[in-house]
Write an enzyme that holds these catalytic residues in place. Structure first.
Site, PDB file in Angstrom:
ATOM      1  N   CYS A 147       0.864  -1.183   0.000  1.00 55.34           N
ATOM      2  CA  CYS A 147       0.000   0.000   0.000  1.00 55.34           C
ATOM      3  C   CYS A 147       0.897   1.229   0.000  1.00 55.34           C
ATOM      4  O   CYS A 147       2.101   1.129   0.160  1.00 55.34           O
ATOM      5  CB  CYS A 147      -0.876   0.021   1.261  1.00 55.34           C
ATOM      6  SG  CYS A 147      -1.849  -1.456   1.466  1.00 55.34           S
ATOM      7  N   ARG A 192       1.631   1.233  -5.889  1.00 55.11           N
ATOM      8  CA  ARG A 192       1.792   0.278  -4.778  1.00 55.11           C
ATOM      9  C   ARG A 192       0.474  -0.393  -4.413  1.00 55.11           C
ATOM     10  O   ARG A 192       0.437  -1.292  -3.581  1.00 55.11           O
ATOM     11  CB  ARG A 192       2.361   0.993  -3.558  1.00 55.11           C
ATOM     12  CG  ARG A 192       3.712   1.630  -3.768  1.00 55.11           C
ATOM     13  CD  ARG A 192       4.145   2.387  -2.534  1.00 55.11           C
ATOM     14  NE  ARG A 192       4.326   1.494  -1.407  1.00 55.11           N
ATOM     15  CZ  ARG A 192       5.444   0.805  -1.172  1.00 55.11           C
ATOM     16  NH1 ARG A 192       6.462   0.951  -1.993  1.00 55.11           N
ATOM     17  NH2 ARG A 192       5.561  -0.006  -0.158  1.00 55.11           N
ATOM     18  N   TRP A 196      -3.830  -1.814  -1.312  1.00 48.85           N
ATOM     19  CA  TRP A 196      -3.937  -3.066  -2.065  1.00 48.85           C
ATOM     20  C   TRP A 196      -4.384  -4.114  -1.058  1.00 48.85           C
ATOM     21  O   TRP A 196      -3.631  -4.442  -0.137  1.00 48.85           O
ATOM     22  CB  TRP A 196      -2.596  -3.435  -2.696  1.00 48.85           C
ATOM     23  CG  TRP A 196      -2.695  -4.585  -3.653  1.00 48.85           C
ATOM     24  CD1 TRP A 196      -3.181  -4.550  -4.932  1.00 48.85           C
ATOM     25  CD2 TRP A 196      -2.340  -5.945  -3.406  1.00 48.85           C
ATOM     26  NE1 TRP A 196      -3.143  -5.798  -5.480  1.00 48.85           N
ATOM     27  CE2 TRP A 196      -2.633  -6.681  -4.591  1.00 48.85           C
ATOM     28  CE3 TRP A 196      -1.809  -6.632  -2.333  1.00 48.85           C
ATOM     29  CZ2 TRP A 196      -2.410  -8.046  -4.700  1.00 48.85           C
ATOM     30  CZ3 TRP A 196      -1.581  -8.000  -2.449  1.00 48.85           C
ATOM     31  CH2 TRP A 196      -1.882  -8.695  -3.609  1.00 48.85           C
ATOM     32  N   ASN A 243       0.693   0.045   6.184  1.00 51.02           N
ATOM     33  CA  ASN A 243       1.136  -0.813   5.084  1.00 51.02           C
ATOM     34  C   ASN A 243       1.803  -2.016   5.718  1.00 51.02           C
ATOM     35  O   ASN A 243       2.727  -1.877   6.510  1.00 51.02           O
ATOM     36  CB  ASN A 243       2.126  -0.076   4.167  1.00 51.02           C
ATOM     37  CG  ASN A 243       2.683  -0.994   3.086  1.00 51.02           C
ATOM     38  OD1 ASN A 243       2.008  -1.933   2.675  1.00 51.02           O
ATOM     39  ND2 ASN A 243       3.903  -0.752   2.658  1.00 51.02           N
ATOM     40  N   GLY A 244       1.323  -3.219   5.391  1.00 49.50           N
ATOM     41  CA  GLY A 244       1.911  -4.444   5.947  1.00 49.50           C
ATOM     42  C   GLY A 244       0.805  -5.408   6.340  1.00 49.50           C
ATOM     43  O   GLY A 244      -0.342  -5.262   5.922  1.00 49.50           O
ATOM     44  N   GLU A 247      10.378 -14.751 -19.236  1.00 47.02           N
ATOM     45  CA  GLU A 247      10.086 -13.327 -18.996  1.00 47.02           C
ATOM     46  C   GLU A 247       9.078 -12.805 -20.017  1.00 47.02           C
ATOM     47  O   GLU A 247       8.140 -12.078 -19.672  1.00 47.02           O
ATOM     48  CB  GLU A 247      11.384 -12.516 -19.040  1.00 47.02           C
ATOM     49  CG  GLU A 247      11.219 -11.011 -18.911  1.00 47.02           C
ATOM     50  CD  GLU A 247      10.508 -10.571 -17.631  1.00 47.02           C
ATOM     51  OE1 GLU A 247      10.317 -11.397 -16.715  1.00 47.02           O
ATOM     52  OE2 GLU A 247      10.100  -9.406 -17.564  1.00 47.02           O
ATOM     53  N   LYS A 278       5.467 -11.128 -19.008  1.00 50.80           N
ATOM     54  CA  LYS A 278       5.080  -9.783 -19.462  1.00 50.80           C
ATOM     55  C   LYS A 278       3.711  -9.821 -20.130  1.00 50.80           C
ATOM     56  O   LYS A 278       2.828  -9.030 -19.839  1.00 50.80           O
ATOM     57  CB  LYS A 278       6.123  -9.234 -20.441  1.00 50.80           C
ATOM     58  CG  LYS A 278       7.403  -8.796 -19.808  1.00 50.80           C
ATOM     59  CD  LYS A 278       7.323  -7.471 -19.085  1.00 50.80           C
ATOM     60  CE  LYS A 278       7.203  -7.465 -17.609  1.00 50.80           C
ATOM     61  NZ  LYS A 278       7.879  -8.294 -16.721  1.00 50.80           N
ATOM     62  N   GLU A 308       0.720 -10.756 -17.623  1.00 47.72           N
ATOM     63  CA  GLU A 308       0.401  -9.853 -16.506  1.00 47.72           C
ATOM     64  C   GLU A 308      -0.191  -8.522 -16.966  1.00 47.72           C
ATOM     65  O   GLU A 308      -0.850  -7.849 -16.175  1.00 47.72           O
ATOM     66  CB  GLU A 308       1.612  -9.609 -15.611  1.00 47.72           C
ATOM     67  CG  GLU A 308       2.716  -8.792 -16.193  1.00 47.72           C
ATOM     68  CD  GLU A 308       3.811  -8.511 -15.157  1.00 47.72           C
ATOM     69  OE1 GLU A 308       3.516  -8.377 -13.957  1.00 47.72           O
ATOM     70  OE2 GLU A 308       4.982  -8.440 -15.558  1.00 47.72           O
ATOM     71  N   HIS A 350       8.145 -33.133 -24.711  1.00 47.63           N
ATOM     72  CA  HIS A 350       7.764 -33.776 -23.443  1.00 47.63           C
ATOM     73  C   HIS A 350       6.387 -33.319 -22.995  1.00 47.63           C
ATOM     74  O   HIS A 350       6.042 -33.423 -21.824  1.00 47.63           O
ATOM     75  CB  HIS A 350       8.829 -33.468 -22.387  1.00 47.63           C
ATOM     76  CG  HIS A 350      10.192 -33.934 -22.783  1.00 47.63           C
ATOM     77  ND1 HIS A 350      10.580 -35.254 -22.716  1.00 47.63           N
ATOM     78  CD2 HIS A 350      11.235 -33.267 -23.322  1.00 47.63           C
ATOM     79  CE1 HIS A 350      11.815 -35.379 -23.164  1.00 47.63           C
ATOM     80  NE2 HIS A 350      12.244 -34.193 -23.537  1.00 47.63           N
ATOM     81  N   LYS A 372       2.888  -3.166  -7.379  1.00 50.83           N
ATOM     82  CA  LYS A 372       4.284  -3.065  -7.805  1.00 50.83           C
ATOM     83  C   LYS A 372       5.214  -3.794  -6.850  1.00 50.83           C
ATOM     84  O   LYS A 372       6.179  -4.414  -7.269  1.00 50.83           O
ATOM     85  CB  LYS A 372       4.704  -1.597  -7.881  1.00 50.83           C
ATOM     86  CG  LYS A 372       6.126  -1.385  -8.359  1.00 50.83           C
ATOM     87  CD  LYS A 372       6.334  -1.949  -9.735  1.00 50.83           C
ATOM     88  CE  LYS A 372       7.781  -1.848 -10.189  1.00 50.83           C
ATOM     89  NZ  LYS A 372       8.013  -2.581 -11.452  1.00 50.83           N
TER      90      LYS A 372
HETATM   91  C1  AGP Z   1       7.284  -8.211 -12.797  1.00 44.82           C
HETATM   92  O1  AGP Z   1       6.744  -7.727 -14.045  1.00 44.82           O
HETATM   93  C2  AGP Z   1       6.220  -8.425 -11.769  1.00 44.82           C
HETATM   94  N1  AGP Z   1       5.505  -7.240 -11.531  1.00 44.82           N
HETATM   95  C3  AGP Z   1       6.699  -9.138 -10.523  1.00 44.82           C
HETATM   96  O2  AGP Z   1       6.884 -10.481 -10.901  1.00 44.82           O
HETATM   97  C4  AGP Z   1       8.012  -8.666  -9.841  1.00 44.82           C
HETATM   98  O3  AGP Z   1       9.120  -8.932 -10.673  1.00 44.82           O
HETATM   99  C5  AGP Z   1       8.181  -9.472  -8.540  1.00 44.82           C
HETATM  100  O4  AGP Z   1       7.118  -9.157  -7.680  1.00 44.82           O
HETATM  101  C6  AGP Z   1       9.517  -9.207  -7.828  1.00 44.82           C
HETATM  102  O5  AGP Z   1       9.571  -7.877  -7.387  1.00 44.82           O
HETATM  103  P1  AGP Z   1      10.992  -7.303  -6.864  1.00 44.82           P
HETATM  104  O6  AGP Z   1      11.934  -7.341  -8.028  1.00 44.82           O
HETATM  105  O7  AGP Z   1      10.680  -5.907  -6.429  1.00 44.82           O
HETATM  106  O8  AGP Z   1      11.448  -8.172  -5.733  1.00 44.82           O
END
Ligand code: AGP
Length: 611
Positions: A2, A27, A74, A100-101, A484, A488, A491, A507, A606
């Site tokens: 958050c 966040r 969040w 936050n937490g 990766e 991308k 998400e 496989h 994020k």
């Molecule tokens: C990446 O596009 C994602 N948003 C997510 O997987 C991110 O990489 C992951 O949460 C790790 O975050 P960090 O690098 O801040 O530890």
């Protein structure tokens, strides 16, 4: 997970808090709220949804004050709603808290408070905090907060105000980030620096277990036991516009375009022209620790885990040290086998990912040395590691990580060269050559950004942007690229996508291949190019739709593919950095064509600062 902002001073607290919350929306953004202290007491406005909902509510119910706290959420406990939005208040509605937490013992605390007659308004874990503060309040908010915090277990960064103390803002942190902003006759608290850059560049980083009292003219810090703590005030040289979108439609596209400069910044002062050595003075890890290390265990999540996989290949090829790559969320529960000569390396953009943070704490307890690749200066993981290698990528606002990924792979390449020099596992010529290849990377990224015709055409092609599922295939150094690319796409466009080692096709995954499933094949010139070509032919034989990422000038591959996106010739170990651009752009343009919320994808935040 958050975003928190607080203000005490002589200006309009609401305007300042809203401005800060906007910069923290990445966040979390499923509800928001503000509480202020005025001469008439405490007043609070909350709303579900993004900040625009709160701004609308404030137009209906304006607030004017010089002291206040705000929050963008969040959800972790309690569905997104106005009731569950922060700030949360005590029963008499005189004390307000933003948090936050996660309070891990909130069930017990809630039961105890309810047994004493406290009525809860929300389903959140946070609401136990204002009620506990109320329980201990005897005219001293700072002392009451400190006592309340001593009952909490779990992670928190909080801001607290009280109508009876209109000249005091209280803050505290344990496990979640919180910074103090020092202004002229005004003070700030925030989850992250961009929230207050518009007002001050002078910041102090609250440490775990510290409680802070802020007045207009200064702040006072104690630990949970009441012992005074001194915090250095640092000047942040972040460019405020760095957190703005400038003329880009989305933070994500801006950050994709930043990557040539980001890689230059990651290399700056570390990889000099004509040298075979890199300088990592800021890493602060003793040469002996690196010389004697028998194994490196990398811990990370998400995109950072993909960067770690790419780093494994590079470190093992140059420094010949065994590298294990572990999901931090697995590492922390598998009682890992670590020894004092093991180096544990966390790779993280935010430096606040809960699983990664816990992983390094476990590592440190076992006696391992911890070095971390981090982007956010002063973040928890950065400050709890023995050594830190900052990626220097600047704030990454888009939830989908882009420049952090390429800067992480670059930093891991620097680390590999450093280690190889130290352990003499490669010649000076070889390492000097790798440095030159690294220094040439920014121009290759720029080339990809300047040649987007194919990726933009493909992204608008219904066979791709309306597909139900994608496969991404890669081998060797570009297996991480396939993983990766798939992450991308899924998400931000919400299209299902799987990354796979191309050698795994037979496989199982090849059973999925039809003309309706695009298969992105990473087939740049490499030691495994012929193998990739065979995989492409197998897919074509089953009517598969093939989009290849290939090396500029490779015309032969066209006959086997439906579409080809080219990248410049590149030294194979560093090719994941270059291949990242087309897979990022492919995901971005498809998501835009599907009218998705690229910067704030549904269900995501994020920084995953809770498990
Ligand atoms: C990446 O596009 C994602 N948003 C997510 O997987 C991110 O990489 C992951 O949460 C790790 O975050 P960090 O690098 O801040 O530890």
């Amino acid at each position: 997970m958050c975003g928190i902002v607080g203000y005490i001073g002589t200006r309009d607290a609401v305007e300042i808090i809203l401005s800060g919350l906007h910069r923290l929306e990445y966040r979390g953004y499923d509800s928001a709220g503000i509480a202020v202290v005025t001469s008439n007491g405490l007043d609070c406005v909350k709303a579900p949804g993004k900040l625009s909902g709160l701004e609308e509510a404030l137009r209906r119910h304006p607030l004017h004050a010089n002291l206040g706290i705000g929050h963008t959420r969040w959800a972790t406990h309690g569905a997104p709603s106005e009731t569950n939005a922060h700030p949360h208040l005590d029963a008499p509605m005189e004390i307000a808290v933003v948090h936050n937490g996660i309070i891990e013992n909130y069930h017990e605390l809630r039961a105890q408070l309810q047994a004493d007659g406290v009525e809860f308004r929300s389903q959140t874990d946070t609401e136990v905090i204002p009620h506990l503060v109320r329980r201990y309040y005897e005219g001293n908010l700072f002392a009451a907060v400190r006592r309340a915090l001593s009952k909490l277990e779990g992670a928190y960064a909080i801001g607290v105000v009280c109508s009876a103390e209109p000249n005091l803002l209280v803050a505290a942190r344990q496990g979640s980030p919180l910074i103090i902003g020092v202004g002229q006759d005004e003070m700030f608290i925030a989850s992250d620096v961009p929230a207050i850059l518009k007002y001050t560049r002078r910041v102090a980083y609250l440490e775990n277990g510290q409680v802070c009292a802020l007045h207009r003219d200064g702040f006072w810090v104690e630990d949970i036991d009441g012992v005074e703590q001194r915090l250095p005030i640092e000047t942040v040289d972040l460019d405020e516009t760095a957190a703005e979108k400038e003329n880009f439609p989305h933070f994500m596209l801006k950050e994709i375009y930043q990557q040539p400069e980001v890689i230059r910044n990651t290399l700056r002062g570390r990889a000099r022209e004509g040298s075979h050595e890199v300088r990592l003075d800021d890493m602060h890890l003793a040469a002996g620790d690196l010389l004697n290390c028998s194994k490196i265990v990398m811990v990370s999540c998400g995109t950072s885990w993909h960067a770690s996989l790419a780093g494994k290949y590079i470190i093992e090829s140059l420094a010949r040290v065994p590298v294990e790559v572990d999901l931090a969320s697995e590492f922390r529960y598998r009682n890992p086998i670590l020894r004092p000569d093991t180096i544990v390396m966390a790779v993280t953009q935010s430096g606040e990912t809960a699983d990664t943070l816990e992983a390094i704490r476990i590592a440190k307890k076992s006696g391992a040395r911890v070095v971390s690749i981090v982007n956010v200066v002063g973040s928890s993981i950065a400050r709890e590691s023995h050594g830190v290698l900052y990626t220097q990528a600047g704030p990454e606002i888009g939830v989908a990580s882009t420049k952090a990924y390429t800067s992480q792979v670059t930093a891991l390449s620097l680390f590999a060269i450093y280690l190889a020099n130290l352990r003499e596992t490669a010649t000076a010529d070889t390492l000097g050559g790798v440095i030159e290849h690294l220094r040439a990377i920014p121009e290759k990224l720029q080339w990809c950004l300047d040649h987007q015709d194919t990726v933009r055409k493909v992204s608008g092609d219904p066979r791709y942007c309306h597909a139900r599922s994608f496969l991404y295939l890669g081998r060797s150094y570009n297996l991480p690229s396939a993983l990766e690319g798939a992450l991308k796409l899924k998400e931000i466009s919400y299209i299902h996508a799987e990354g796979y080692g191309a050698g795994e096709m037979k496989h199982g995954p090849i059973a999925l291949v039809t003309g309706a499933m695009p298969v992105v094949c990473i087939a740049v010139r490499s030691a495994v190019y012929d193998k990739m070509l065979s995989n492409i032919q197998e897919i074509r034989a089953r009517e598969g739709l093939v989009l290849a990422i290939a090396t500029e000038g490779d015309e032969a591959i066209r006959r086997y593919c439906d579409d080809v996106i080219y990248v410049p010739e590149c030294y194979e170990p560093l090719s994941p950095i270059v291949v990242a651009i087309p897979v990022q752009l492919l995901a971005y343009y498809i998501a835009v064509n599907r009218h998705c919320d690229v910067d704030q994808p549904r269900n995501l935040a994020k920084s995953v600062t809770v498990e």
